[in-house]
Design a protein around this motif. Structure first.
Motif, PDB file in Angstrom:
ATOM      1  N   ALA A 305     -10.817  33.198 -25.655  1.00 24.36           N
ATOM      2  CA  ALA A 305     -11.997  34.187 -25.805  1.00 24.36           C
ATOM      3  C   ALA A 305     -11.884  35.030 -26.532  1.00 24.36           C
ATOM      4  N   ALA A 306     -11.041  35.510 -25.304  1.00 23.82           N
ATOM      5  CA  ALA A 306     -10.735  36.975 -25.117  1.00 23.82           C
ATOM      6  C   ALA A 306      -9.177  37.068 -26.707  1.00 23.82           C
ATOM      7  N   ALA A 307      -8.339  36.317 -27.531  1.00 23.01           N
ATOM      8  CA  ALA A 307      -7.972  36.421 -28.574  1.00 23.01           C
ATOM      9  C   ALA A 307      -9.114  36.467 -29.800  1.00 23.01           C
ATOM     10  N   ALA A 308     -10.471  35.888 -29.518  1.00 24.42           N
ATOM     11  CA  ALA A 308     -11.383  36.037 -30.511  1.00 24.42           C
ATOM     12  C   ALA A 308     -12.295  37.507 -30.572  1.00 24.42           C
ATOM     13  N   ALA A 309     -11.961  37.738 -29.490  1.00 24.53           N
ATOM     14  CA  ALA A 309     -12.467  39.636 -29.171  1.00 24.53           C
ATOM     15  C   ALA A 309     -11.505  40.454 -29.685  1.00 24.53           C
ATOM     16  N   LEU A 310     -10.762  39.828 -29.641  1.00 26.15           N
ATOM     17  CA  LEU A 310      -9.795  40.757 -30.057  1.00 26.15           C
ATOM     18  C   LEU A 310      -9.411  40.704 -32.169  1.00 26.15           C
ATOM     19  N   GLY A 311     -10.141  39.754 -32.204  1.00 28.85           N
ATOM     20  CA  GLY A 311      -9.771  39.525 -33.928  1.00 28.85           C
ATOM     21  C   GLY A 311      -7.850  38.860 -34.123  1.00 28.85           C
ATOM     22  N   LEU A 312      -7.518  37.705 -33.241  1.00 28.27           N
ATOM     23  CA  LEU A 312      -6.238  37.598 -33.124  1.00 28.27           C
ATOM     24  C   LEU A 312      -6.314  36.229 -33.430  1.00 28.27           C
ATOM     25  N   THR A 313      -5.579  35.452 -34.378  1.00 25.80           N
ATOM     26  CA  THR A 313      -5.823  33.868 -33.582  1.00 25.80           C
ATOM     27  C   THR A 313      -4.300  34.090 -33.310  1.00 25.80           C
ATOM     28  N   VAL A 314      -4.488  32.851 -32.206  1.00 25.03           N
ATOM     29  CA  VAL A 314      -3.464  32.584 -31.217  1.00 25.03           C
ATOM     30  C   VAL A 314      -1.916  31.640 -32.565  1.00 25.03           C
ATOM     31  N   PRO A 315      -1.329  31.586 -32.298  1.00 26.92           N
ATOM     32  CA  PRO A 315       0.090  30.379 -33.066  1.00 26.92           C
ATOM     33  C   PRO A 315      -0.257  29.169 -32.530  1.00 26.92           C
ATOM     34  N   THR A 316      -0.304  28.364 -32.906  1.00 28.34           N
ATOM     35  CA  THR A 316      -0.647  27.024 -32.741  1.00 28.34           C
ATOM     36  C   THR A 316       0.778  26.827 -31.408  1.00 28.34           C
ATOM     37  N   SER A 317       1.986  26.976 -31.999  1.00 29.04           N
ATOM     38  CA  SER A 317       3.721  26.849 -31.145  1.00 29.04           C
ATOM     39  C   SER A 317       2.822  27.691 -29.975  1.00 29.04           C
ATOM     40  N   LEU A 318       2.032  29.043 -29.951  1.00 29.75           N
ATOM     41  CA  LEU A 318       1.734  29.162 -28.517  1.00 29.75           C
ATOM     42  C   LEU A 318       0.927  29.185 -27.920  1.00 29.75           C
ATOM     43  N   LEU A 319       0.689  28.536 -28.095  1.00 25.84           N
ATOM     44  CA  LEU A 319      -0.955  27.085 -27.644  1.00 25.84           C
ATOM     45  C   LEU A 319      -0.167  26.311 -27.199  1.00 25.84           C
ATOM     46  N   VAL A 320       0.862  25.445 -27.803  1.00 28.00           N
ATOM     47  CA  VAL A 320       0.557  24.310 -27.469  1.00 28.00           C
ATOM     48  C   VAL A 320       2.201  24.174 -26.600  1.00 28.00           C
ATOM     49  N   GLY A 321       2.738  25.090 -26.520  1.00 32.59           N
ATOM     50  CA  GLY A 321       3.398  25.682 -25.014  1.00 32.59           C
ATOM     51  C   GLY A 321       2.857  26.192 -23.585  1.00 32.59           C
ATOM     52  N   ALA A 322       1.696  26.012 -23.807  1.00 30.46           N
ATOM     53  CA  ALA A 322       0.867  26.808 -22.753  1.00 30.46           C
ATOM     54  C   ALA A 322       0.634  25.624 -21.931  1.00 30.46           C
ATOM     55  N   ASP A 323       0.755  26.257 -20.569  1.00 30.33           N
ATOM     56  CA  ASP A 323       0.151  25.332 -19.212  1.00 30.33           C
ATOM     57  C   ASP A 323      -1.768  24.846 -19.459  1.00 30.33           C
ATOM     58  N   THR A 324      -1.892  25.754 -19.653  1.00 29.11           N
ATOM     59  CA  THR A 324      -3.735  26.477 -19.490  1.00 29.11           C
ATOM     60  C   THR A 324      -4.115  27.095 -20.240  1.00 29.11           C
ATOM     61  N   VAL A 325      -4.833  26.631 -20.863  1.00 29.37           N
ATOM     62  CA  VAL A 325      -5.576  27.248 -22.432  1.00 29.37           C
ATOM     63  C   VAL A 325      -7.559  27.339 -22.140  1.00 29.37           C
TER      64      VAL A 325
END
Length: 327
Positions: A305-325
């Motif tokens: 939600a914070a990324a969307a508010a900043l206009g950022l698209t979080v890379p899939t590679s970062l999301l896959v490696g995240a412990d919590t989204v």
């Protein structure tokens, strides 16, 4: 490590700690608890510490009293507060909350057992001589989270790939600041980005640090590992939203409060283990016989939600490696 998805609306999950007794039951042994902040921000950490005590079979009020001293974010007060607890002849001096607390405790007694909790390397900082055989009157827990400051910059750069410069906020009173800044400069050299380093000596500095970082667009702001920052996560998240600034800190509390991301150790686990060691020492074990525990788990939290508010698209590679989204 399984990734979890956390929904919005997480405020209020942390219960305020039970009120500390002004005077512990004189019939019970007393743990002196030296805290760098105040009870409110430390609520979840205190709960974890009490869980650790309970795992050792020690219950506050039944088996032990706890006498608290809080520095309210003023690290220069820690030595005097530690002396107050030593004068109380406490059975164990608990010093969770970072290297400044551990060093303050060590500086006032060589006889009372001390259990520390920190993110830095206790040997490099001179807290203990050896992790496996700490010797002396100290032992404790380290997450080594200060070692991942460079990785924090790498993750933020991955989220903001067009950035060529980033701001870094650090606490100049922290004994771990020099090593963290070296790691950040090394990471910046590898990434080919510039850093603007800003010291934070008090809350009054945050406004200018965020304003200067926002001027670096499309950059972002990296916080070094420090309890002073970790325990002001809600304030930092509010400022990040106000300045529309991508930022990363060490603690999950920041993205849970609306910031972009965090990368650091699991403070609930380290405080629980500090409580466990405190309980074991109360039951007769010696600090010198208890090796310093290293918590190697490092967790990445990302707030979509914070990324969307900043206009950022979080890379899939970062999301896959995240412990919590957080969605």
């Amino acid at each position: 490590m399984r990734r979890r998805t956390v929904l919005a609306g997480l405020g209020g999950l942390l219960a305020f700690p039970r009120a500390a007794r002004a005077q512990a039951d004189p019939a019970l042994p007393v743990v002196g608890y030296l805290g760098p902040e105040s009870p409110g921000p430390f609520a979840s950490r205190l709960a974890a510490f009490r869980e650790g005590l309970a795992e050792a079979g020690v219950i506050e009020g039944r088996d032990v009293g706890i006498d608290f001293r809080w520095a309210e974010g003023r690290y220069e007060r820690l030595p005097d507060l530690a002396r107050e607890l030593v004068a109380r002849r406490v059975a164990v001096l608990a010093a969770p909350g970072g290297a400044p607390v551990a060093l303050a405790a060590k500086g006032v007694t060589a006889t009372i057992p001390i259990v520390f909790e920190m993110g830095g390397d206790p040997v490099a900082l001179g807290v203990v001589q050896d992790l496996a055989r700490p010797r002396g009157n100290l032992t404790g827990v380290s997450s080594l989270s200060v070692e991942v400051s460079g990785k924090r910059l790498e993750y933020l750069h991955e989220a903001v790939p067009g950035a060529r410069s980033f701001a870094v906020a650090f606490n100049p009173t922290s004994p771990t600041a020099p090593s963290q800044l070296r790691a950040l400069h090394e990471a910046a050299g590898t990434l080919g980005v510039q850093l603007r380093i800003s010291p934070v000596r008090g809350e009054e500095d945050f406004a200018s640090v965020f304003a200067e970082a926002a001027a670096l667009r499309p950059g972002g702001l990296v916080f070094t590992s420090d309890p002073y920052f970790a325990l002001r996560s809600r304030l930092l998240a509010d400022l990040a939203r106000r300045h529309a600034l991508p930022a990363v800190t060490q603690t999950r509390d920041f993205p849970l409060a609306g910031g972009l991301m965090s990368y650091g150790g699991d403070f609930t686990q380290t405080h629980r283990l500090a409580g466990l060691y405190t309980g074991r020492i109360l039951k007769g074990e010696r600090p010198a016989d208890l090796p310093v525990q290293l918590v190697t788990k490092v967790e990445l939290f990302v707030n979509l939600a914070a990324a969307a508010a900043l206009g950022l698209t979080v890379p899939t590679s970062l999301l896959v490696g995240a412990d919590t989204v957080i969605e």
